[in-house]
Design a protein around this motif. Structure first.
Motif, PDB file in Angstrom:
ATOM      1  N   LEU A  25       6.073  -2.262  -7.327  1.00 32.10           N
ATOM      2  CA  LEU A  25       4.537  -1.748  -6.935  1.00 32.10           C
ATOM      3  C   LEU A  25       3.851  -3.358  -7.105  1.00 32.10           C
ATOM      4  O   LEU A  25       2.718  -3.548  -6.390  1.00 32.10           O
ATOM      5  N   LEU A  29       1.676  -4.726  -3.968  1.00 33.62           N
ATOM      6  CA  LEU A  29       0.013  -4.532  -4.119  1.00 33.62           C
ATOM      7  C   LEU A  29      -0.759  -5.923  -4.158  1.00 33.62           C
ATOM      8  O   LEU A  29      -1.618  -5.953  -3.948  1.00 33.62           O
ATOM      9  N   LEU A  32      -1.968  -6.301  -1.061  1.00 29.22           N
ATOM     10  CA  LEU A  32      -2.946  -5.533  -0.517  1.00 29.22           C
ATOM     11  C   LEU A  32      -4.227  -5.457  -1.453  1.00 29.22           C
ATOM     12  O   LEU A  32      -5.189  -5.525  -0.716  1.00 29.22           O
ATOM     13  N   ILE A  57      -8.436   1.859  -4.956  1.00 26.11           N
ATOM     14  CA  ILE A  57      -8.630   3.324  -4.446  1.00 26.11           C
ATOM     15  C   ILE A  57      -9.968   3.795  -4.767  1.00 26.11           C
ATOM     16  O   ILE A  57     -10.628   4.392  -3.591  1.00 26.11           O
ATOM     17  N   LEU A  60     -12.250   2.213  -2.336  1.00 27.48           N
ATOM     18  CA  LEU A  60     -12.054   2.609  -0.788  1.00 27.48           C
ATOM     19  C   LEU A  60     -12.769   3.796  -0.774  1.00 27.48           C
ATOM     20  O   LEU A  60     -13.397   4.189   0.407  1.00 27.48           O
ATOM     21  N   ARG A  61     -12.646   4.572  -1.335  1.00 24.75           N
ATOM     22  CA  ARG A  61     -13.215   6.225  -1.205  1.00 24.75           C
ATOM     23  C   ARG A  61     -14.721   5.933  -1.346  1.00 24.75           C
ATOM     24  O   ARG A  61     -15.405   6.632  -0.555  1.00 24.75           O
TER      25      ARG A  61
ATOM     26  N   ILE B 171      -4.385  10.249  -6.494  1.00 23.20           N
ATOM     27  CA  ILE B 171      -3.697  10.199  -5.349  1.00 23.20           C
ATOM     28  C   ILE B 171      -3.695  11.917  -4.997  1.00 23.20           C
ATOM     29  O   ILE B 171      -3.417  12.608  -5.863  1.00 23.20           O
ATOM     30  N   GLU B 184       5.446   4.963  -4.258  1.00 23.44           N
ATOM     31  CA  GLU B 184       5.602   4.779  -2.886  1.00 23.44           C
ATOM     32  C   GLU B 184       4.312   5.342  -2.241  1.00 23.44           C
ATOM     33  O   GLU B 184       3.967   5.241  -1.362  1.00 23.44           O
ATOM     34  N   THR B 186       1.412   5.972  -3.545  1.00 24.70           N
ATOM     35  CA  THR B 186       0.550   5.028  -3.702  1.00 24.70           C
ATOM     36  C   THR B 186       0.153   3.875  -2.686  1.00 24.70           C
ATOM     37  O   THR B 186      -0.916   3.829  -2.251  1.00 24.70           O
ATOM     38  N   LEU B 187       1.133   3.292  -2.526  1.00 20.53           N
ATOM     39  CA  LEU B 187       1.289   2.080  -1.615  1.00 20.53           C
ATOM     40  C   LEU B 187       0.919   2.798  -0.064  1.00 20.53           C
ATOM     41  O   LEU B 187       0.236   1.989   0.600  1.00 20.53           O
ATOM     42  N   TYR B 189      -0.484   5.458   0.536  1.00 22.08           N
ATOM     43  CA  TYR B 189      -1.944   5.969   0.595  1.00 22.08           C
ATOM     44  C   TYR B 189      -2.928   5.054   0.761  1.00 22.08           C
ATOM     45  O   TYR B 189      -3.899   5.117   1.610  1.00 22.08           O
ATOM     46  N   ILE B 190      -2.609   3.856  -0.092  1.00 18.72           N
ATOM     47  CA  ILE B 190      -3.773   2.753   0.081  1.00 18.72           C
ATOM     48  C   ILE B 190      -3.678   2.170   1.420  1.00 18.72           C
ATOM     49  O   ILE B 190      -4.676   1.864   2.120  1.00 18.72           O
ATOM     50  N   THR B 191      -2.385   2.111   2.166  1.00 20.71           N
ATOM     51  CA  THR B 191      -2.498   1.440   3.559  1.00 20.71           C
ATOM     52  C   THR B 191      -3.391   2.499   4.358  1.00 20.71           C
ATOM     53  O   THR B 191      -3.990   1.636   5.372  1.00 20.71           O
ATOM     54  N   LEU B 193      -5.688   4.716   3.806  1.00 22.30           N
ATOM     55  CA  LEU B 193      -7.174   4.364   3.309  1.00 22.30           C
ATOM     56  C   LEU B 193      -7.687   3.305   3.853  1.00 22.30           C
ATOM     57  O   LEU B 193      -8.707   3.501   4.231  1.00 22.30           O
TER      58      LEU B 193
END
Lengths: 93, 229
Positions: A25, A29, A32, A57, A60-61, B171, B184, B186-187, B189-191, B193
């Protein structure tokens, strides 16, 4: 740190991410999420990684929410007669 | 199949007026489909600057394609929807478009499609209130925890478990995920999003330019400028 991990593993009912999953992760991350990219260190605390992920997250939302606001106001405020409004309506409505 | 899910969802938002509105809208939909396909082909055409397309651009294009289909289907006239209702419809269609772009291949995308299909029922309102309450509780819990951690300097071992639960709540469909798949999902979903945000921003910026009268018929140039600024 290792003793706290051992005690963590004995706990039941608490959802936990394994160290391997966490490393996976973190590596993904860091590309990202801006906050994690800045730290640039190999050892990032698990809770910090999860916190930054959750914060990202949420941000972004919030942005999606804000953009939906703007678009709905745009569609509501367009002048009925303008050529531009006709273009927008034909595309979006 | 997922485009169909999109269309069904969006039609359901129109409610009892659907047949009449479809008749009214059919010429616009027919005409606009040309606009959409023309504009989308321009939006989708790669900038000549780079020879390699970044993967996120293709996600953004995929999202825009599906979202514009959904927007056209669900939004009808100004009279029937308040600004708040339209905003909810826009947001819902954006989420469903994002999930459809993923083809329902992940847990989060299936959860979003399912949630979208159930929208408009009273259950959704109740569920939304519960989610809102839960988020408020989580925010309060975070504040309290930061004070404790500063004072005591321990308990990081419980924070991982709790933050994992928070992540699960963020999520879509996360409650039913195990820890192995959560990462997986999460990654992924972020992409998606991020692609959703980029796509929406492009469209909103272009629409605002259009409204200001600065957007002429040279659609490709303006939209491309919005996308790549």
């Amino acid at each position: 740190m290792s003793s706290s991990r051992r005690s963590r593993s004995r706990q039941s009912g608490v959802p936990r991410i394994t160290d391997d999953q966490l490393a996976h992760l973190v590596s993904k991350l860091q590309h990202l999420i801006p906050e994690l990219r800045r730290s640039r260190s190999d050892k990032v605390a698990a809770s910090k990684v999860l916190q930054e992920t959750c914060d990202y997250i949420r941000s972004l939302r919030r942005e999606v929410d804000d953009l939906s606001d703007r678009l709905s106001e745009l569609l509501a405020s367009t002048d009925m007669d303008s050529e531009q409004a006709a273009i927008m309506r034909s595309l979006l409505m | 199949m997922h485009v169909l899910a999109c269309a069904v969802l969006c039609l359901s938002l129109l409610g009892p007026h659907t047949p009449f509105l479809l008749t009214l809208l059919s010429p616009y939909i027919f005409i606009s489909s040309f606009f959409v396909s023309d504009s989308l082909s321009r939006i989708c055409s790669t900038s000549t600057k780079g020879s390699m397309r970044r993967p996120c651009d293709s996600l953004k294009r995929e999202f825009l394609k599906k979202w514009m289909t959904g927007l056209q289907s669900c939004s009808s006239s100004n009279k029937d929807m308040s600004i708040l209702e339209r905003k909810k419809a826009i947001k819902l269609s954006a989420d469903v478009a994002m999930a459809c772009a993923r083809n329902g291949a992940t847990c989060w995308s299936r959860a979003l499609i399912a949630a979208g299909a159930h929208s408009g029922h009273s259950n959704k309102r109740i569920r939304s209130k519960k989610i809102l309450k839960r988020s408020c509780r989580i925010r309060t819990r975070r504040k309290r925890r930061s004070k404790c951690a500063a004072q005591v300097g321990r308990a990081s071992w419980i924070s991982v478990g709790k933050r994992t639960r928070i992540l699960k709540s963020l999520i879509p469909g996360g409650e039913s995920m195990n820890e192995a798949s959560l990462v997986e999902e999460t990654l992924d979903y972020i992409t998606y999003l991020r692609a959703q945000v980029d796509g929406m921003r492009s469209l909103v910026d272009a629409s605002e330019l259009c409204r200001l009268g600065k957007w002429k018929w040279k659609l490709a140039g303006t939209v491309e400028a919005c996308m790549y600024k």
